[in-house]
Scaffold this motif. Structure first.
Motif, PDB file in Angstrom:
ATOM      1  N   HIS A 220       0.988  -1.317  -0.062  1.00 50.12           N
ATOM      2  CA  HIS A 220       0.108   0.181  -0.036  1.00 50.12           C
ATOM      3  C   HIS A 220       0.967   1.284  -0.096  1.00 50.12           C
ATOM      4  CE1 HIS A 220      -3.638  -2.365   0.460  1.00 50.12           C
ATOM      5  NE2 HIS A 220      -2.962  -3.010   1.675  1.00 50.12           N
TER       6      HIS A 220
ATOM      7  N   THR B 103       1.884   4.181  -1.936  1.00 56.00           N
ATOM      8  CA  THR B 103       1.444   4.848  -3.224  1.00 56.00           C
ATOM      9  C   THR B 103       2.564   5.581  -3.957  1.00 56.00           C
ATOM     10  OG1 THR B 103      -0.580   5.267  -2.013  1.00 56.00           O
ATOM     11  CG2 THR B 103      -0.535   6.526  -4.037  1.00 56.00           C
TER      12      THR B 103
ATOM     13  N   GLU C 139       3.518   5.033  -7.769  1.00 53.44           N
ATOM     14  CA  GLU C 139       3.276   6.039  -8.865  1.00 53.44           C
ATOM     15  C   GLU C 139       4.557   6.006  -9.620  1.00 53.44           C
ATOM     16  OE1 GLU C 139       2.304   9.254  -6.615  1.00 53.44           O
ATOM     17  OE2 GLU C 139       0.125   8.870  -6.563  1.00 53.44           O
TER      18      GLU C 139
END
Length: 145
Positions: free
Chosen positions: A119, A121, A125
């Motif tokens: 998790h 992020t 990305e």
């Protein structure tokens, strides 16, 4: 007598220096707001580019001669019949090491999977951008003739 073909200069520059310089009848690229094409005497423009293929048609007489250049974002500036692409990195299709690009694609996919599981992020990305760059390089390599 027919008008001589109207060509303009296209330069692609990275931090490593000039990687491409030719005369062109049209240049086609993906800007952040959509596809763009520039021809001789186009209105001056400065626009950011997306990761994509910059296609440079060398002349109308050489209708099948299109140079493909993989760019990883950057900007294009056009004025006085000179188009200058400024990018962090760019490679002509003929110079792309496709096996290296495929390895980068696999690494990016693995990093995306790991980031998704954690998790994370930000890491996801970054891996997603690396995947887009690798996929673009493979696509540009495959588009060469």
């Amino acid at each position: 007598m027919a008008d001589p073909e109207k060509l303009f200069r296209v330069n692609v520059v990275t931090p490593d220096g000039l990687i491409y310089s030719h005369r062109s009848s049209i240049i086609d690229m993906r800007a952040v707001d959509g596809q763009r094409a520039i021809m001789y005497n186009h209105t001056p423009i400065l626009t950011p580019l997306s990761i994509g293929d910059v296609k440079v048609k060398r002349s109308r007489e050489m209708s099948n001669k299109v140079d493909h250049i993989a760019v990883n974002g950057g900007y294009i500036e056009f004025s006085n019949n000179t188009a200058t692409v400024i990018a962090d990195s760019a490679e002509r299709a003929r110079n792309i090491d496709v096996s290296r690009a495929e390895a980068a694609k696999k690494r990016a996919e693995q990093h995306m999977k790991e980031a998704r599981e954690k998790h994370d992020t930000r890491s996801f990305e970054r891996a997603e951008i690396a995947l887009k760059r690798a996929t673009n390089r493979i696509s540009v390599y495959n588009s060469r003739k």
